[in-house]
Motif scaffolding. Structure first.
Motif, mmCIF file in Angstrom:
data_model
loop_
_atom_site.group_PDB
_atom_site.id
_atom_site.type_symbol
_atom_site.label_atom_id
_atom_site.label_comp_id
_atom_site.label_asym_id
_atom_site.label_seq_id
_atom_site.Cartn_x
_atom_site.Cartn_y
_atom_site.Cartn_z
ATOM 1 N N ARG A 196 71.284 36.467 98.584
ATOM 2 C CA ARG A 196 72.552 35.116 98.094
ATOM 3 C C ARG A 196 72.494 34.984 96.492
ATOM 4 O O ARG A 196 71.563 35.171 95.974
ATOM 5 C CB ARG A 196 72.763 34.199 99.440
ATOM 6 N N SER A 197 72.916 34.115 96.408
ATOM 7 C CA SER A 197 73.397 33.211 94.672
ATOM 8 C C SER A 197 72.983 32.175 95.233
ATOM 9 O O SER A 197 72.866 31.775 96.043
ATOM 10 C CB SER A 197 74.614 33.557 94.887
ATOM 11 N N VAL A 198 73.020 31.717 94.601
ATOM 12 C CA VAL A 198 72.142 30.174 94.245
ATOM 13 C C VAL A 198 73.412 29.603 94.600
ATOM 14 O O VAL A 198 74.970 29.646 94.152
ATOM 15 C CB VAL A 198 71.772 29.673 93.020
ATOM 16 N N PRO A 199 73.237 28.414 95.416
ATOM 17 C CA PRO A 199 74.575 27.309 96.113
ATOM 18 C C PRO A 199 74.876 26.634 94.563
ATOM 19 O O PRO A 199 74.237 26.214 94.066
ATOM 20 C CB PRO A 199 73.450 26.779 97.041
ATOM 21 N N THR A 200 75.834 26.518 94.935
ATOM 22 C CA THR A 200 76.345 25.102 93.883
ATOM 23 C C THR A 200 77.439 24.307 94.966
ATOM 24 O O THR A 200 78.158 23.396 94.177
ATOM 25 C CB THR A 200 78.383 26.330 93.610
ATOM 26 N N ALA A 201 77.204 24.019 95.965
ATOM 27 C CA ALA A 201 77.888 22.760 97.048
ATOM 28 C C ALA A 201 76.710 21.731 96.910
ATOM 29 O O ALA A 201 77.067 20.109 97.075
ATOM 30 C CB ALA A 201 78.272 23.071 98.410
ATOM 31 N N PHE A 202 75.639 22.670 96.357
ATOM 32 C CA PHE A 202 75.124 21.443 96.406
ATOM 33 C C PHE A 202 72.963 21.811 95.269
ATOM 34 O O PHE A 202 73.413 23.277 94.764
ATOM 35 C CB PHE A 202 73.865 20.995 97.504
ATOM 36 N N LYS A 203 72.901 20.645 93.990
ATOM 37 C CA LYS A 203 71.093 21.061 93.670
ATOM 38 C C LYS A 203 70.512 21.240 94.841
ATOM 39 O O LYS A 203 69.695 21.100 94.892
ATOM 40 C CB LYS A 203 71.284 20.701 92.770
ATOM 41 N N LEU A 204 69.926 22.886 93.915
ATOM 42 C CA LEU A 204 68.805 22.589 95.053
ATOM 43 C C LEU A 204 67.058 21.960 94.237
ATOM 44 O O LEU A 204 66.703 22.294 92.728
ATOM 45 C CB LEU A 204 68.032 24.018 94.717
ATOM 46 N N PHE A 205 66.354 21.546 95.206
ATOM 47 C CA PHE A 205 64.998 20.964 94.802
ATOM 48 C C PHE A 205 63.950 21.688 94.862
ATOM 49 O O PHE A 205 64.087 21.673 96.521
ATOM 50 C CB PHE A 205 64.803 19.215 94.445
ATOM 51 N N THR A 206 62.511 21.725 94.312
ATOM 52 C CA THR A 206 62.009 22.013 95.191
ATOM 53 C C THR A 206 60.137 21.441 95.201
ATOM 54 O O THR A 206 60.651 20.407 93.790
ATOM 55 C CB THR A 206 61.358 23.470 94.357
ATOM 56 N N GLY A 207 58.406 21.393 95.358
ATOM 57 C CA GLY A 207 58.061 20.524 95.824
ATOM 58 C C GLY A 207 57.010 20.793 96.169
ATOM 59 O O GLY A 207 56.667 22.273 97.224
ATOM 60 N N SER A 208 55.928 19.871 97.080
ATOM 61 C CA SER A 208 55.200 19.989 97.897
ATOM 62 C C SER A 208 55.642 19.358 99.675
ATOM 63 O O SER A 208 57.497 18.790 99.479
ATOM 64 C CB SER A 208 54.001 18.462 97.816
ATOM 65 N N ALA A 209 54.965 19.971 100.095
ATOM 66 C CA ALA A 209 54.776 20.281 101.702
ATOM 67 C C ALA A 209 54.864 19.243 101.831
ATOM 68 O O ALA A 209 55.399 18.698 103.286
ATOM 69 C CB ALA A 209 54.656 21.391 102.006
ATOM 70 N N TRP A 210 53.578 18.051 101.340
ATOM 71 C CA TRP A 210 52.988 17.122 101.487
ATOM 72 C C TRP A 210 54.056 15.573 101.506
ATOM 73 O O TRP A 210 54.551 15.458 100.032
ATOM 74 C CB TRP A 210 51.623 17.127 101.879
ATOM 75 N N MET A 211 54.357 14.939 101.818
ATOM 76 C CA MET A 211 55.190 13.790 101.569
ATOM 77 C C MET A 211 54.691 12.414 102.256
ATOM 78 O O MET A 211 54.120 12.214 103.210
ATOM 79 C CB MET A 211 56.467 14.120 101.529
ATOM 80 N N ILE A 212 55.340 11.105 101.430
ATOM 81 C CA ILE A 212 55.803 9.759 102.268
ATOM 82 C C ILE A 212 57.050 9.475 102.176
ATOM 83 O O ILE A 212 57.282 9.630 101.118
ATOM 84 C CB ILE A 212 54.558 9.118 101.513
ATOM 85 N N LEU A 213 57.470 9.423 103.409
ATOM 86 C CA LEU A 213 58.671 9.041 103.215
ATOM 87 C C LEU A 213 59.298 7.348 104.442
ATOM 88 O O LEU A 213 58.748 7.649 105.042
ATOM 89 C CB LEU A 213 59.672 10.395 104.598
ATOM 90 N N SER A 214 60.303 6.930 103.555
ATOM 91 C CA SER A 214 60.469 5.758 103.871
ATOM 92 C C SER A 214 61.535 5.996 105.515
ATOM 93 O O SER A 214 61.836 6.679 105.930
ATOM 94 C CB SER A 214 61.812 5.219 103.191
ATOM 95 N N ARG A 215 61.399 5.168 106.688
ATOM 96 C CA ARG A 215 61.674 5.410 107.669
ATOM 97 C C ARG A 215 63.479 4.773 107.504
ATOM 98 O O ARG A 215 64.105 6.035 108.531
ATOM 99 C CB ARG A 215 61.257 3.771 108.774
ATOM 100 N N ALA A 216 63.817 4.933 106.762
ATOM 101 C CA ALA A 216 65.173 4.965 106.099
ATOM 102 C C ALA A 216 65.639 6.688 106.227
ATOM 103 O O ALA A 216 66.990 6.703 106.991
ATOM 104 C CB ALA A 216 65.485 4.029 104.809
#
Length: 495
Positions: free
Chosen positions: A319-339
């Protein structure tokens, strides 16, 4: 009398049908405010304006007056200010008084409400007008978040697979604090005996039983690291924590191969000064080789439909790269806010759901889903700190798995200022060194903190909000200070 009143008087005398003055209303006296009313309609509608007409309207025939008031309300909505509001209010008061306050005889109930809505619309702001969109109404109806206490709470997911029982148990005790919440999970590939043993240990531990803040996912999920099942497992834990506890501030996902480099007192103390909306997510939009190696291929994760673990497999076409949104990549480990976690779980905007479907066929979706959601959501993109607070040693360019850490990496781990490190082998000597020198932990006990009471130490729960930060807090504060300044002044978020 005004010229308009004289003209009306003459028109009344020359009319085919004589009309007597309404009782109690002198011939030379008009109801206040009728000039503007008649001027607005006498030319356009070509009516014969008579005092008797005004009297009839006052008795209940309100159609013409209602149209006049509607036109004023529409005009005011366009100008965002009220034109002659005193005239409108005066007219309504006169009509109410003229019928001895019998409101039901003048206007139906819904008409009365409509009148007041016209008045209120005069003072409507742009923000209030936007409340007609369903997303805004959902946000208005959403319960107010709990008032932030001076000390935050963390909600952990610690997950493992076959053979990870002892590693997970050691990490849990090193990470434990009665102020936090914990969800632990051994996936479906692990032996049934391992899951039963873990559940038994949690049940029999006196501190866990007393505090009740450790929860095990009893119905294990099948998890494939490179597939969407790992994302699904993370969202499952988030949903459990949102359902069981309403007062935590950040979600942290770890594996049994992770280990803390600071005490929980260090972590709680450092995060006490931070804004609760911050998200620590390593991310970049520069996909490089991942664009053709991960974004374009289509994969199937057998963990979605099988009870035995097997690797993902590729399907055609690409498939092609999406145009409806922008792709990001990074680490699978994170600290996320409750919101942000609530946004991902509840999804009052459809973006989290759309991206979850998109990433169900994406290679290594755990390294892109949350990054792409947060950076494509305007309300959260400015909250991202580009770091996962982990020390991880990678090849250049990175391979699928990082280096396994050893004693030779100790100095680099400490110098990084990170809160966590990965990946470790079970019971490696470097873990004993971390326990002794960084956590002051020994003999498999809990990591000491201000909450510890009893003899031996930490055998009873004292005051969980009493913190004893150490050198780890200083290292972590320096790291976060640099990251926050970088995010604020160099505009490093979601680039």
């Amino acid at each position: 009398m005004t010229e308009l009143q004289e003209a009306l008087s003459a028109a009344s005398k020359n009319s085919d049908v004589g009309v007597q003055d309404p009782p109690g209303l002198p011939t030379n006296q008009m109801i206040p405010g009728t000039d503007s009313f008649i001027k607005a309609h006498v030319g356009a509608r070509k009516i014969r304006a008579r005092k008797a007409d005004i009297f009839i309207i006052a008795q209940g025939d309100s159609e013409l007056l209602w149209e006049y008031m509607i036109s004023l309300g529409s005009l005011n909505m366009e100008k965002k200010t009220c034109a002659n509001p005193l005239v409108i209010i005066l007219l309504v008061c006169i009509f109410l008084l003229g019928t001895s306050f019998n409101i039901s005889l003048i206007f139906p109930f819904y008409t009365i409400n409509s009148i007041f809505s016209i008045f209120s619309s005069c003072f409507m702001t742009n923000n209030q007008a936007s409340s007609y969109f369903v997303e805004a109404k959902i946000k208005q109806l959403a319960p107010s978040p709990p008032i932030n206490p001076p000390i935050p709470r963390f909600a952990y997911l610690i997950s493992g697979s076959k053979g990870d029982l002892e590693k997970l148990w050691r990490s849990l005790r090193a990470l434990y604090h009665p102020w936090n919440y914990y969800v632990i999970h051994l996936d479906l590939e692990s032996y049934v005996q391992e899951r039963l043993e873990l559940a038994l240990r949690v049940e029999k531990d006196p501190i866990f039983s007393q505090v009740g803040n450790v929860h095990m996912i009893s119905k294990a999920n099948m998890v494939t690291y490179r597939g969407p099942t790992m994302v699904a497992n993370t969202l499952h834990a988030c949903a459990i924590l949102l359902e069981k506890h309403k007062d935590w501030d950040w979600f942290i996902n770890l594996s049994a191969s992770d280990y803390p480099l600071v005490t929980q007192d260090d972590l709680l103390f450092t995060f006490s000064d931070l804004k609760r909306e911050l998200n620590f997510i390593e991310h970049t939009s520069e996909l490089g080789w991942k664009e053709t190696g991960r974004a374009m291929p289509l994969i199937i994760d057998p963990g979605l439909y099988k009870t035995t673990k097997s690797d993902i497999f590729w399907v055609t076409p690409r498939r092609s790269v999406p145009t409806a949104f922008k792709l990001f990549t990074g680490s699978a480990w994170m600290i996320l806010s409750r919101a942000f976690v609530e946004y991902c779980i509840w999804g009052w905007d459809n973006l989290p759901r759309n991206l979850l479907l998109y990433y169900s066929n994406f290679v290594s979706s755990p390294e892109g889903y949350f990054q792409t959601v947060v950076c494509n959501a305007p309300e959260f993109s400015s909250t991202v700190i580009n770091h996962d607070l982990h020390y991880i040693s990678w090849d250049v360019p990175p391979k699928q798995h990082p280096h396994t850490l050893s004693l030779n990496d100790t100095a680099k781990m400490v110098a990084s200022g990170a809160a966590f490190a990965r990946k470790f082998k079970q019971d490696d000597l470097v873990l004993d060194k971390i326990d002794m020198e960084l956590l002051n932990r020994s003999n498999g006990s809990f990591t000491p903190g201000g909450w510890c009471a009893g003899n031996p130490p930490c055998s009873k729960v004292g005051n969980p909000t009493k913190l004893r930060p150490g050198p780890g807090a200083q290292r972590l504060r320096r790291l976060i200070g640099r990251l926050v300044l970088s995010a604020k002044f160099s505009q490093n978020q979601c680039k």
